[in-house]
Design a protein around this motif. Structure first.
Motif, PDB file in Angstrom:
ATOM      1  N   LEU A 192      43.743  41.240  42.657  1.00  0.00           N
ATOM      2  CA  LEU A 192      44.338  41.178  41.378  1.00  0.00           C
ATOM      3  C   LEU A 192      43.990  42.434  40.164  1.00  0.00           C
ATOM      4  CD1 LEU A 192      43.828  37.261  40.820  1.00  0.00           C
ATOM      5  CD2 LEU A 192      45.784  38.654  41.758  1.00  0.00           C
ATOM      6  N   VAL A 193      42.895  42.437  40.337  1.00  0.00           N
ATOM      7  CA  VAL A 193      41.774  42.995  39.749  1.00  0.00           C
ATOM      8  C   VAL A 193      43.036  44.559  39.647  1.00  0.00           C
ATOM      9  CG1 VAL A 193      40.327  44.592  38.787  1.00  0.00           C
ATOM     10  CG2 VAL A 193      39.582  42.458  39.338  1.00  0.00           C
ATOM     11  N   VAL A 194      43.267  44.535  40.474  1.00  0.00           N
ATOM     12  CA  VAL A 194      44.020  46.055  40.648  1.00  0.00           C
ATOM     13  C   VAL A 194      45.103  45.842  40.168  1.00  0.00           C
ATOM     14  CG1 VAL A 194      45.031  47.129  42.673  1.00  0.00           C
ATOM     15  CG2 VAL A 194      42.800  46.691  43.126  1.00  0.00           C
ATOM     16  N   LEU A 195      46.154  45.214  39.647  1.00  0.00           N
ATOM     17  CA  LEU A 195      47.004  44.737  39.544  1.00  0.00           C
ATOM     18  C   LEU A 195      46.883  45.028  38.283  1.00  0.00           C
ATOM     19  CD1 LEU A 195      48.875  41.899  40.966  1.00  0.00           C
ATOM     20  CD2 LEU A 195      49.232  44.027  41.366  1.00  0.00           C
ATOM     21  N   LEU A 196      45.604  44.128  37.424  1.00  0.00           N
ATOM     22  CA  LEU A 196      45.485  44.442  36.192  1.00  0.00           C
ATOM     23  C   LEU A 196      45.362  45.767  35.337  1.00  0.00           C
ATOM     24  CD1 LEU A 196      44.370  42.715  33.885  1.00  0.00           C
ATOM     25  CD2 LEU A 196      42.041  42.478  34.666  1.00  0.00           C
ATOM     26  N   CYS A 197      44.577  46.790  36.473  1.00  0.00           N
ATOM     27  CA  CYS A 197      44.208  48.146  36.008  1.00  0.00           C
ATOM     28  C   CYS A 197      45.616  48.505  35.249  1.00  0.00           C
ATOM     29  CB  CYS A 197      43.516  48.791  36.751  1.00  0.00           C
ATOM     30  SG  CYS A 197      41.889  47.798  37.140  1.00  0.00           S
ATOM     31  N   LEU A 198      47.117  47.989  36.963  1.00  0.00           N
ATOM     32  CA  LEU A 198      48.142  48.648  36.959  1.00  0.00           C
ATOM     33  C   LEU A 198      48.484  48.701  35.045  1.00  0.00           C
ATOM     34  CD1 LEU A 198      48.773  49.032  40.384  1.00  0.00           C
ATOM     35  CD2 LEU A 198      48.482  51.460  38.830  1.00  0.00           C
TER      36      LEU A 198
END
Length: 353
Positions: free
Chosen positions: A306-312
């Motif tokens: 989820l954090v990876v998506l947030l970075c994107l």
């Protein structure tokens, strides 16, 4: 060895909280639980989406929106320059231009013009962009409406604490099954087509996004994180609908309509991706689960994805704000993520200045 690897991969402690095993999630008493084998159907569905998309784009014309293809001058036949273009570089340095000028008996200006025209031939046309955006718009609006229908009467849609009530022994609903299968199949088709679609500056980020989405959805399905998974899909579809519709109107040269939709899109994106997503959904997956069971590998893995998506989201928010800045000063003429389309006449004017 393969059996040991299989047993390790599906080890209960990786996917489920302590004191729970896969046997606890076997179908019984009319309750059906999500299983990894359910996802096999996404493979043929992915190729079905590719076929449907092909038929959709083949029968979609821009005439209804007055799409006008840009007339591009074709580069003259030159085997020497064509060989260099294909085998070495699309953008030769000055030293190579001088050498090619001598080999081809063309002037330096003619060689430079030839490469500009040749690069322009490889750029996607407006109609191709219009068709791609139209296809994504049709899916996203269908998925968003379907997601609302599937979730509007669920307790966890209004209170995220309900996401974890009874976890992981939460039976699968038919609406959840189709929501997951269709979303995963669609993103699978996007991943297979990404190399052939219009290439943009965020090409690598798109691949990361599609992969992260598929991994996230697959894991959430197998670990029975279905409730939170449906909420994540819904808030993503909300802004994607507006983005693709803005692109459609942009390619149709309906500038005022495009600008109005883009403003709404920017607001919805910031609210859903940078406020609701981190402060409601990630908070929901980070704080509430440990109130019901001790943290385990799946808990950490899901939150990292989820954090990876947030970075994107943050990266794309930067591009959106950059576009808004240009929009406010009146010099936004294209999608900030699009590759630069060379205009020979503009280039000639710059050289003549």
């Amino acid at each position: 060895m393969l059996d040991s690897l299989y047993d390790w991969f599906w080890w209960d402690r990786v996917w489920l909280p302590v004191n729970l095993t896969w046997s606890d999630l076997e179908d019984r008493d009319g309750l059906v639980y999500a299983r990894a084998s359910h996802l096999y159907v996404t493979v043929p569905y992915t190729f079905a989406f590719l076929l449907i998309r092909y038929l959709f784009e083949s029968n979609t014309t821009g005439s209804v929106c007055w799409i006008r293809q840009r007339v591009r001058l074709k580069a003259e036949d030159s085997p020497i320059l064509e060989h260099y273009y294909i085998s070495q570089s699309r953008n030769p340095v000055q030293a190579d231009i001088d050498g090619l000028s001598k080999k081809s008996s063309l002037s330096v200006r003619q060689v430079e013009r030839w490469f500009r025209r040749r690069r322009s031939q490889d750029l996607p046309g407006v109609l191709k962009k219009f068709r791609e955006a139209s296809w994504r718009f049709v899916f996203y609006i269908s998925a968003f409406i379907g997601g609302l229908i599937a979730l509007y009467d669920k307790e966890w849609f209004y209170d995220t604490r309900e996401v974890w009530e009874g976890f992981p022994k939460q039976s699968m609903l038919q609406s959840q099954y189709w929501y997951y299968i269709l979303e995963m199949s669609f993103y699978g088709s996007l991943l297979l087509r990404v190399a052939f679609d219009v290439k943009r500056k965020d090409f690598k980020e798109q691949i990361i996004h599609h992969l992260a989405t598929l991994v996230l959805l697959s894991f959430s399905w197998c670990a029975n994180y279905i409730r939170i998974g449906t909420l994540v899909m819904l808030i993503h579809d909300a802004s994607d609908v507006l983005l693709e519709s803005a692109k459609v109107f942009n390619y149709a040269k309906w500038e005022k309509t495009c600008q109005s939709i883009f403003v709404v899109f920017a607001i919805v994106f910031m609210v859903t991706r940078l406020i609701i997503f981190p402060f409601w959904l990630i908070h929901c997956t980070w704080v509430y689960p440990v109130l019901h069971y001790p943290a385990f590998f799946g808990y950490y893995f899901f939150n990292v994805m989820l954090v990876v998506l947030l970075c994107l989201h943050i990266f794309w928010a930067y591009l959106i704000l950059h576009m808004i800045k240009k929009f406010m000063f009146g010099n936004l003429t294209r999608d900030e993520r699009s590759d630069f389309e060379e205009d020979e006449e503009d280039e000639e004017r710059r050289r003549a200045a």
